[in-house]
Structures are given as C-alpha cells and as structure tokens.
Scaffold this active site. Structure first.
Site, mmCIF file in Angstrom:
data_model
loop_
_atom_site.group_PDB
_atom_site.id
_atom_site.type_symbol
_atom_site.label_atom_id
_atom_site.label_comp_id
_atom_site.label_asym_id
_atom_site.label_seq_id
_atom_site.Cartn_x
_atom_site.Cartn_y
_atom_site.Cartn_z
ATOM 1 N N ASP A 270 0.803 -1.235 0.000
ATOM 2 C CA ASP A 270 0.000 0.000 0.000
ATOM 3 C C ASP A 270 0.828 1.275 0.000
ATOM 4 O O ASP A 270 1.979 1.304 0.426
ATOM 5 C CB ASP A 270 -0.964 0.007 1.195
ATOM 6 N N GLU B 172 -0.858 -1.960 5.097
ATOM 7 C CA GLU B 172 0.053 -1.967 6.260
ATOM 8 C C GLU B 172 -0.039 -0.655 7.027
ATOM 9 O O GLU B 172 -0.016 -0.648 8.258
ATOM 10 C CB GLU B 172 1.494 -2.223 5.803
HETATM 11 ZN ZN LIG Z 1 4.883 3.809 6.443
HETATM 12 ZN ZN LIG Z 2 6.327 1.081 5.606
#
Ligand SMILES: [Zn+2]
Ligand SMILES: [Zn+2]
Length: 387
Positions: free
Chosen positions: A78, A135
């Site tokens: 991401d 994440e």
């Molecule tokens: Zn980050």
């Molecule tokens: Zn990262």
C-alpha cells in the site's frame, strides 16, 4: 538449476518498482498492484497464486523437494495519502497518493526473490510469498489472518524487510526481541459551557482545562512509568469550538502513545484516564476518554533473528550486517504475524542521502532491490536446506 542473470534481474526489478511507484494505491484499494503481482508470479511458474486474501492480498506458494517445513516471506503493497514532490520519470500518476514508505520497493524485491527461487531452487520445502494490503492502517495483516491465512497457507516462520533511510546502501540491521513499538491512539473530549470572552465567570470554558490536561499527560512517561520501560505519549491535536472573542465549551485532544509491552500500554491508558478525570474535576467540566490499540509491539524471535543475521552475512559485505541494532518507536503491521509463528523483521539501507519515510520527496533506492531479493532467497535456503 542455472543462476539467474543478475544484471537482467536488477533491470527487471527496477522496471517493476518504477511502474508500481507511478501507480500507487491506498490500503485495501491495491487492485492494480495485486493484479500486477499475481501476473508476474504466474509468469515465474509458481505452484499456486491466490488473489483476494484479506481483501487485496496475494499469497503465492513455491515447493521444491520433499521437505515439510514452510517459510513465509512478506512484503507490503500500500501507498499513503501524500502528494508527491518529485520530478523523476516515475512520479505518481494517482494525485494525492504516493509510495512514500517504499512499499513499491518491498513488493519489487519480493517479486525478485520469487523469480530467483523459482528459477534457481536451492531449497527443500515450501515458500509462501505474502503480499499484504493496508500496512499503513495496521489492518492488512489482520485481514489476511482473519481470512484464514494460517490454515489455508500454513507456515512455520516468517521474515520481512523494510527499507531504512540513513542506513547505508547494502547494509542490513535487525535485533532479537522488541524492535518496533505498539501504537495506541487516544481522544480526550472535554465539555463545559462556552461564552463571551469578556465574561468567563458566567460559563465553564474548557480551553484552560484542555491545556492542563496536555501538560499533565507529560507526567505519564516522566513520573508514572518505570524509567526502564521505553514509551512515548504525544499530544498531536487540540481542537476547540471557540473563536477569537468566544470561549469554547468543547475541546478535543488527540494523540498517540508508543510502548513495547502490553503492561505498559495498559498503564498508559490507566494513568491517562486518572489525569483526564482529575483535571476535568478541577476545572469543573466533563470528560470522555477513548483509547484504542492500533499496532501491537513487534518482537523478533531470538532463533529466527540469529538465522536472519547468518543469512544476511552470506549476502551482504563484511561489516555491513548489524545483529543488535536500535529499538525504533515506530510501528509495523508485521507484528500481527508474530502472534502466530516466530519470525524476524529487519531493515535494509536506503542510503544516507535518502529522504525520510512518509516525506513527499521520498523515493525507494533501486540499488537496494538486489540486496533485498538476495536476503529473501538466502533466508529460505538457510532455513530450508537441501539434503
Ligand atoms: Zn509507512
Ligand atoms: Zn512502511
């Protein structure tokens, strides 16, 4: 099997990385990225490539020999809602979204490792390649776990890498035990009675109370927790409904706390509630505290970390591997996998002149890709040895 042409692999990984950088996607929206990853993995001839795990996650499996152990390697896919400030040829084509944390590089180097291991082998057992979504939100790993990751694609150990600005290119660093912190978020809402700035005694304004709360919160780390425990309590926002000549009757304090043990996180929450309630009472207003836990502490397994350091020593230059690095008070979603299996998270150098992570001019250093790919392949061969 013959070794892959390293120069060709570097050129391929660089092209993938720049393509991913130009097309960043926010957490759980990584549709193009996931399709790109799955297409490459299928082209490498992996045994199984499954999309849509935990939303936009991808899991690929590669088997060699007859060994029954399985090692997982994880990358995150991401990007962030940051407007890129760069003039290079692979600048973000998605306005307001950019790969400011280098997850484009993490994805490209794990693809490179998959390409290398699929073509060269050199291990006996099963490798799971995990490409996780979201994440940055701290939600992607849990989404994959909730979608049956451990039962559908079981593995015994997991390893992950993050680039580190300031760490020289070609360097590797990790540490056994706690390496990255938990992240808790809090919101403290104070309510009183607003009124005319000239006549404060007729209301119960909350700005002075809010300032007292902010000041008193500084005593949690300095006076209420053991100096032996590393922790941070940061107030980051104070918002009121006041204007220049009207006192506020509403104030909202937002912030972030970091710690390395659940007991410390619990103590921060408890002390915060005591301070907020005591201060509100002193200033004759009401208070409401909301405290949430977003990331758990990342604690590296001692044996897995020793193995990671051994594997790194075989692929990085002498003196470039540090096995007892510093604790970092940032957080990482990788920690969620370590609730299920032992593993190790490590950093690779993004160079001393790299912009910081989450900075609008950050760019993953393409020269680091081969180091990441070689480490991933090395840890698999180290943990799943042939013969
Ligand atoms: Zn980050
Ligand atoms: Zn990262």
């Amino acid at each position: 099997m013959a070794a892959l042409d390293q120069e060709a692999l570097i050129a391929e990984m660089t092209a993938w990385r720049r393509d991913l950088h130009a097309h960043p996607e926010f957490g759980f929206e990584e549709k193009r990225t996931a399709a790109f990853v799955a297409t490459q993995l299928r082209a490498f001839g992996l045994d199984e490539v499954v999309e849509g795990v935990g939303g936009t996650g991808v899991v690929a499996t590669l088997r060699r020999g007859s060994g029954n152990r399985a090692i997982a390697l994880r990358a995150d896919m991401d990007a962030l809602r940051i407007t890129e400030q760069a003039s290079h040829g692979h600048v973000s084509q998605n306005p307001g979204v950019m790969h400011a944390c280098g997850h484009d590089g993490h994805t490209a180097m794990l693809l490179g490792a998959a390409r290398m291991l699929a073509s060269e082998g050199g291990f006996d057992g099963t490798v799971r390649f995990i490409f996780q979504p979201a994440e940055e939100w701290g939600k992607g790993a849990l989404a994959m776990l909730d979608d049956g990751l451990m039962t559908r694609f079981p593995f015994d150990e997991i390893f992950g890498l993050h680039n580190m600005p300031g760490l020289p290119l070609g360097h590797f660093e990790t540490r056994p035990g706690p390496i990255m912190s938990a992240e808790d978020n809090f919101e403290i809402v104070l309510r009183g009675v607003g009124g005319h700035a000239a006549r404060p005694h007729l209301g119960r304004e909350v700005l002075v109370a809010a300032c007292a709360v902010v000041t008193n919160l500084q005593t949690i780390v300095s006076r209420r927790l053991s100096p032996a425990d590393i922790s941070v309590v940061s107030v980051t926002e104070l918002i009121t409904d006041g204007t220049r000549n009207a006192l506020p009757g509403f104030a909202r304090i937002l912030g972030d706390a970091r710690s390395f043990r659940p007991e410390v996180s619990a103590a921060i929450e408890k002390q915060m509630r005591i301070i907020a309630e005591g201060t509100a009472l002193t200033y004759n207003c009401t208070v409401e505290v909301t405290y949430t836990r977003e990331f758990v502490p990342l604690v590296n397994d001692v044996d897995a970390t020793a193995a990671a350091v051994d594997a790194a020593t075989s692929v990085f230059a002498p003196g470039a591997v540090k096995g007892k690095g510093e604790i970092v008070t940032a957080s990482e979603d990788f920690a969620r996998f370590l609730d299920h299996v032992p593993g190790c998270f490590a950093y690779i150098g993004n160079g001393e002149s790299s912009a910081p992570l989450h900075n609008p001019s950050f760019d993953f250093n393409d020269a680091a890709l081969i180091h990441g790919a070689r480490f991933h392949a090395a840890i698999v061969r180290h943990r799943l040895p042939e013969g």
